[in-house]
Design a protein around this motif. Structure first.
Motif, short mmCIF file in Angstrom:
data_model
loop_
_atom_site.label_atom_id
_atom_site.label_comp_id
_atom_site.label_asym_id
_atom_site.label_seq_id
_atom_site.Cartn_x
_atom_site.Cartn_y
_atom_site.Cartn_z
N THR A 65 -4.27 -8.72 16.82
CA THR A 65 -5.54 -9.39 17.10
C THR A 65 -6.73 -8.62 16.54
O THR A 65 -7.71 -9.22 16.09
N GLN A 66 -6.64 -7.29 16.55
CA GLN A 66 -7.75 -6.47 16.06
C GLN A 66 -7.59 -6.07 14.60
O GLN A 66 -8.47 -5.43 14.03
N ARG A 67 -6.46 -6.47 14.00
CA ARG A 67 -6.19 -6.15 12.60
C ARG A 67 -6.37 -4.65 12.34
O ARG A 67 -7.00 -4.23 11.36
N LEU A 68 -5.82 -3.83 13.23
CA LEU A 68 -5.92 -2.38 13.07
C LEU A 68 -5.18 -1.93 11.82
O LEU A 68 -4.09 -2.41 11.52
N SER A 69 -5.75 -1.02 11.09
CA SER A 69 -5.13 -0.51 9.88
C SER A 69 -4.18 0.63 10.22
O SER A 69 -4.60 1.71 10.63
N LEU A 70 -2.90 0.39 10.04
CA LEU A 70 -1.92 1.43 10.33
C LEU A 70 -1.91 2.50 9.25
O LEU A 70 -1.42 3.61 9.46
N THR A 71 -2.43 2.17 8.09
CA THR A 71 -2.50 3.17 7.02
C THR A 71 -3.38 4.34 7.44
O THR A 71 -3.12 5.48 7.10
N HIS A 72 -4.43 4.03 8.20
CA HIS A 72 -5.39 5.07 8.57
C HIS A 72 -5.27 5.51 10.02
O HIS A 72 -6.12 6.25 10.52
N ALA A 85 0.85 -1.21 0.00
CA ALA A 85 0.00 0.00 0.00
C ALA A 85 0.88 1.25 0.00
O ALA A 85 0.59 2.22 0.70
N GLN A 86 1.93 1.23 -0.80
CA GLN A 86 2.90 2.31 -0.83
C GLN A 86 2.51 3.40 -1.83
O GLN A 86 1.88 3.12 -2.86
N THR A 87 2.91 4.62 -1.54
CA THR A 87 2.69 5.72 -2.48
C THR A 87 3.55 5.57 -3.72
O THR A 87 3.16 5.96 -4.82
N ASP A 88 4.73 5.02 -3.56
CA ASP A 88 5.64 4.70 -4.67
C ASP A 88 5.23 3.33 -5.20
O ASP A 88 5.02 2.39 -4.43
N THR A 89 5.13 3.18 -6.51
CA THR A 89 4.62 1.92 -7.07
C THR A 89 5.64 1.15 -7.91
O THR A 89 5.31 0.10 -8.45
N PHE A 125 7.26 4.77 2.88
CA PHE A 125 8.54 4.13 3.21
C PHE A 125 9.44 3.99 1.97
O PHE A 125 10.61 4.41 1.99
N ILE A 126 8.91 3.43 0.91
CA ILE A 126 9.73 3.23 -0.30
C ILE A 126 10.06 4.57 -0.94
O ILE A 126 11.20 4.80 -1.39
N ALA A 127 9.12 5.48 -0.97
CA ALA A 127 9.37 6.81 -1.55
C ALA A 127 10.49 7.53 -0.79
O ALA A 127 11.35 8.19 -1.40
N ARG A 128 10.49 7.41 0.54
CA ARG A 128 11.54 8.06 1.35
C ARG A 128 12.89 7.41 1.11
O ARG A 128 13.92 8.10 1.02
N HIS A 129 12.93 6.10 1.01
CA HIS A 129 14.20 5.43 0.69
C HIS A 129 14.69 5.84 -0.70
O HIS A 129 15.89 6.06 -0.91
#
Length: 303
Positions: A136-143, A30-34, A105-109
């Motif tokens: 356990t709760q599968r929290l979305s770190l993206t959001h 789910a990176q901004t850089d593709t 992450f990839i864009a910064r690298h």
């Protein structure tokens, strides 16, 4: 400086932690850089890990590959070399399967990538309670928003907050003069593929936990590749885990000292062996995407 459109290979090392790997792969894809591929370097995990990789691959058009070796103890250097042998990218980012990247992450690298340099990334440590909640709760770190992270920091469930709020560009203070041990971690490390091949990758003589990453950077340094620090740019969220036994740490430390004193660049037991063993990849389609696995590294369905 290199041209900006080079392909990046993200090599994610893992061992029998499929819940963490699922979270890491979700963020990796789910990176901004593709312009990248993902290679999971699997140090002998069971079938549940393979299932996680196939599931992740089913939800992306990016190339996701899986290289595997039998479980014969902690052999991180060897499986990373298998990942390097599979990689198609000009630039390699090494990431651990319990280190969750941020969306840029990839864009910064990519922004920090520079000819003749390696980049050691940074991390934010999450405690056991927060790690458990995330898995356990599968929290979305993206959001996850600012309020969420402020709460975690105030509750001492993470050890940093500012790197999530502030992103700094490349600047002089990132450059490390000479070889320094501090800050070298293969859980978040990037280097040009041509430089990695020139030093024969990771040294598989390192057994057990400890300092194979420092050896890797030391040999790059001996070869004339200098180091940048990726703080306030490349932070990953390091999920809590019990520490690995450190029985061989002292011996491995002495190995790095020998490398620095001798100015040696070539890994005596390194990437060349992985390249010799490598066979044409078996490509298995999963919907509109694919998972590639080296035939010699594929686990049996009965594992």
């Amino acid at each position: 400086m290199a041209h900006a459109n080079f392909l990046i290979s993200v090599i994610v090392s893992t061992y029998n932690r499929p819940d963490a790997l699922a979270l890491v792969l979700a963020q990796c894809l789910a990176q901004t850089d593709t312009n990248y591929e993902v290679i999971v370097a699997d140090d002998g995990s069971g079938e549940s890990t393979r299932t996680v990789i196939e599931s992740a691959a089913n939800h992306t058009d990016l190339t996701v590959s899986h290289v595997w070796q039998p479980d014969q103890g902690f052999r991180a250097a060897a499986i990373r070399n298998q990942g390097i042998a599979q990689a198609r990218g000009e630039y390699l980012i090494f990431l651990d399967g319990d280190c969750v990247p941020q969306g840029d992450f990839i864009a910064r690298h990519r922004a920090l990538a520079e000819t003749g340099w390696t980049v050691t990334g940074s991390r934010i440590l999450l405690n056991q309670a927060l790690t458990s909640d995330l898995l356990t709760q599968r929290l979305s770190l993206t959001h996850a928003n600012l309020r969420f992270w402020v709460r975690q920091r105030c509750a001492q469930r993470s050890n940093k907050l500012l790197p999530l709020l502030i992103k700094l560009p490349d600047f002089a203070q990132r450059r490390v003069n000479g070889f320094k041990w501090r800050g070298i971690k293969s859980c978040n490390l990037a280097a040009w593929a041509v430089n990695v091949h020139a030093i024969n990758g990771f040294d598989e003589a390192f057994s057990g936990w400890g300092h194979e990453d420092a050896d890797f950077v030391a040999r790059l340094y001996n070869a004339g590749v200098r180091r940048k620090k990726g703080f306030y740019a490349t932070e990953v969220l390091h999920l809590w885990h019990q520490e690995q036994p450190r029985d061989n740490a002292s011996l491995n430390y002495k190995r790095v000292l020998e490398v620095l004193q001798s100015k040696r660049t070539w890994a005596r037991h390194g990437l060349d062996q992985a390249l010799i063993k490598q066979e044409p990849a078996e490509t298995t389609p999963f919907g509109s995407c694919r998972v590639e696995r080296s035939k010699s590294r594929q686990p049996s369905l009965g594992r």
